[in-house]
Design a protein around this motif. Sequence first.
Motif, PDB file in Angstrom:
ATOM      1  N   THR A  55       0.824  -1.205   0.000  1.00 56.91           N
ATOM      2  CA  THR A  55       0.000   0.000   0.000  1.00 56.91           C
ATOM      3  C   THR A  55       0.863   1.263   0.000  1.00 56.91           C
ATOM      4  O   THR A  55       2.048   1.230   0.338  1.00 56.91           O
ATOM      5  CB  THR A  55      -0.923   0.048   1.232  1.00 56.91           C
ATOM      6  N   TYR A  56       0.235   2.355  -0.365  1.00 57.28           N
ATOM      7  CA  TYR A  56       0.948   3.631  -0.330  1.00 57.28           C
ATOM      8  C   TYR A  56       1.381   3.984   1.093  1.00 57.28           C
ATOM      9  O   TYR A  56       2.464   4.540   1.297  1.00 57.28           O
ATOM     10  CB  TYR A  56       0.101   4.758  -0.931  1.00 57.28           C
ATOM     11  N   ASP A  57       0.567   3.681   2.081  1.00 54.87           N
ATOM     12  CA  ASP A  57       0.953   3.952   3.467  1.00 54.87           C
ATOM     13  C   ASP A  57       2.215   3.179   3.827  1.00 54.87           C
ATOM     14  O   ASP A  57       3.122   3.713   4.471  1.00 54.87           O
ATOM     15  CB  ASP A  57      -0.175   3.584   4.437  1.00 54.87           C
ATOM     16  N   GLN A  58       2.274   1.920   3.424  1.00 55.92           N
ATOM     17  CA  GLN A  58       3.459   1.116   3.683  1.00 55.92           C
ATOM     18  C   GLN A  58       4.666   1.660   2.917  1.00 55.92           C
ATOM     19  O   GLN A  58       5.773   1.713   3.445  1.00 55.92           O
ATOM     20  CB  GLN A  58       3.193  -0.344   3.314  1.00 55.92           C
ATOM     21  N   LEU A  59       4.436   2.086   1.686  1.00 59.66           N
ATOM     22  CA  LEU A  59       5.527   2.652   0.894  1.00 59.66           C
ATOM     23  C   LEU A  59       6.065   3.942   1.500  1.00 59.66           C
ATOM     24  O   LEU A  59       7.267   4.194   1.447  1.00 59.66           O
ATOM     25  CB  LEU A  59       5.078   2.900  -0.545  1.00 59.66           C
ATOM     26  N   HIS A  60       5.197   4.734   2.093  1.00 64.13           N
ATOM     27  CA  HIS A  60       5.663   5.962   2.750  1.00 64.13           C
ATOM     28  C   HIS A  60       6.655   5.617   3.866  1.00 64.13           C
ATOM     29  O   HIS A  60       7.711   6.246   3.981  1.00 64.13           O
ATOM     30  CB  HIS A  60       4.490   6.765   3.315  1.00 64.13           C
ATOM     31  N   LEU A  61       6.326   4.631   4.682  1.00 62.91           N
ATOM     32  CA  LEU A  61       7.227   4.219   5.762  1.00 62.91           C
ATOM     33  C   LEU A  61       8.539   3.664   5.209  1.00 62.91           C
ATOM     34  O   LEU A  61       9.624   4.005   5.702  1.00 62.91           O
ATOM     35  CB  LEU A  61       6.560   3.165   6.650  1.00 62.91           C
ATOM     36  N   LEU A  62       8.439   2.828   4.197  1.00 60.36           N
ATOM     37  CA  LEU A  62       9.641   2.230   3.628  1.00 60.36           C
ATOM     38  C   LEU A  62      10.511   3.268   2.939  1.00 60.36           C
ATOM     39  O   LEU A  62      11.743   3.172   2.972  1.00 60.36           O
ATOM     40  CB  LEU A  62       9.270   1.107   2.660  1.00 60.36           C
ATOM     41  N   ARG A  63       9.894   4.265   2.345  1.00 63.17           N
ATOM     42  CA  ARG A  63      10.680   5.338   1.709  1.00 63.17           C
ATOM     43  C   ARG A  63      11.453   6.121   2.760  1.00 63.17           C
ATOM     44  O   ARG A  63      12.623   6.466   2.546  1.00 63.17           O
ATOM     45  CB  ARG A  63       9.767   6.267   0.916  1.00 63.17           C
ATOM     46  N   ILE A  64      10.839   6.385   3.891  1.00 61.94           N
ATOM     47  CA  ILE A  64      11.541   7.083   4.970  1.00 61.94           C
ATOM     48  C   ILE A  64      12.741   6.254   5.418  1.00 61.94           C
ATOM     49  O   ILE A  64      13.841   6.779   5.590  1.00 61.94           O
ATOM     50  CB  ILE A  64      10.589   7.370   6.151  1.00 61.94           C
ATOM     51  N   TYR A  65      12.542   4.965   5.580  1.00 64.57           N
ATOM     52  CA  TYR A  65      13.654   4.081   5.955  1.00 64.57           C
ATOM     53  C   TYR A  65      14.743   4.116   4.880  1.00 64.57           C
ATOM     54  O   TYR A  65      15.924   4.257   5.183  1.00 64.57           O
ATOM     55  CB  TYR A  65      13.159   2.646   6.158  1.00 64.57           C
ATOM     56  N   PHE A  66      14.352   3.993   3.623  1.00 67.18           N
ATOM     57  CA  PHE A  66      15.297   3.973   2.511  1.00 67.18           C
ATOM     58  C   PHE A  66      16.136   5.245   2.490  1.00 67.18           C
ATOM     59  O   PHE A  66      17.362   5.193   2.402  1.00 67.18           O
ATOM     60  CB  PHE A  66      14.533   3.805   1.193  1.00 67.18           C
ATOM     61  N   VAL A  67      15.493   6.395   2.599  1.00 68.00           N
ATOM     62  CA  VAL A  67      16.212   7.678   2.575  1.00 68.00           C
ATOM     63  C   VAL A  67      17.116   7.803   3.792  1.00 68.00           C
ATOM     64  O   VAL A  67      18.241   8.291   3.677  1.00 68.00           O
ATOM     65  CB  VAL A  67      15.220   8.860   2.485  1.00 68.00           C
ATOM     66  N   SER A  68      16.658   7.351   4.944  1.00 67.52           N
ATOM     67  CA  SER A  68      17.498   7.450   6.147  1.00 67.52           C
ATOM     68  C   SER A  68      18.757   6.605   6.018  1.00 67.52           C
ATOM     69  O   SER A  68      19.791   6.938   6.563  1.00 67.52           O
ATOM     70  CB  SER A  68      16.710   7.065   7.398  1.00 67.52           C
ATOM     71  N   GLN A  69      18.689   5.525   5.251  1.00 62.37           N
ATOM     72  CA  GLN A  69      19.861   4.671   5.042  1.00 62.37           C
ATOM     73  C   GLN A  69      20.827   5.297   4.041  1.00 62.37           C
ATOM     74  O   GLN A  69      22.027   5.037   4.092  1.00 62.37           O
ATOM     75  CB  GLN A  69      19.438   3.275   4.584  1.00 62.37           C
ATOM     76  N   LEU A  70      20.339   6.114   3.137  1.00 63.96           N
ATOM     77  CA  LEU A  70      21.208   6.797   2.174  1.00 63.96           C
ATOM     78  C   LEU A  70      22.088   7.834   2.851  1.00 63.96           C
ATOM     79  O   LEU A  70      23.193   8.106   2.410  1.00 63.96           O
ATOM     80  CB  LEU A  70      20.362   7.497   1.092  1.00 63.96           C
ATOM     81  N   VAL A  71      21.573   8.419   3.923  1.00 66.22           N
ATOM     82  CA  VAL A  71      22.271   9.491   4.631  1.00 66.22           C
ATOM     83  C   VAL A  71      23.491   8.953   5.355  1.00 66.22           C
ATOM     84  O   VAL A  71      24.496   9.636   5.475  1.00 66.22           O
ATOM     85  CB  VAL A  71      21.303  10.207   5.610  1.00 66.22           C
ATOM     86  N   GLU A  72      23.431   7.725   5.826  1.00 66.26           N
ATOM     87  CA  GLU A  72      24.513   7.174   6.649  1.00 66.26           C
ATOM     88  C   GLU A  72      25.773   6.973   5.913  1.00 66.26           C
ATOM     89  O   GLU A  72      26.192   7.026   4.942  1.00 66.26           O
ATOM     90  CB  GLU A  72      24.093   5.829   7.240  1.00 66.26           C
TER      91      GLU A  72
END
Length: 72
Positions: A55-72
């Motif tokens: 779902t889009y709601d699930q994708l929103h959470l996963l996108r936040i995780y994905f972006v937070s991992q790019l920062v590290e």
Amino acid sequence: LYRYAQDGHEFAKPIQLLEQSGLSQTHIDAALAAFAEHSHERLKPVYDSLNQQVTYDQLHLLRIYFVSQLVE
């Protein structure tokens, strides 16, 4: 939260974003791979590549995780 992650801020427990999604590890892995392939800028290409099984709601959470991992 997405903007927060984009700005380079770290989450104390980013794994909780994955847990909150309620998805199996298989779906999480597929979604993260789709973000790597299609970018995190837009959700529609990722949603379509996953055959609308996440779902889009699930994708929103996963996108936040994905972006937070790019920062590290």
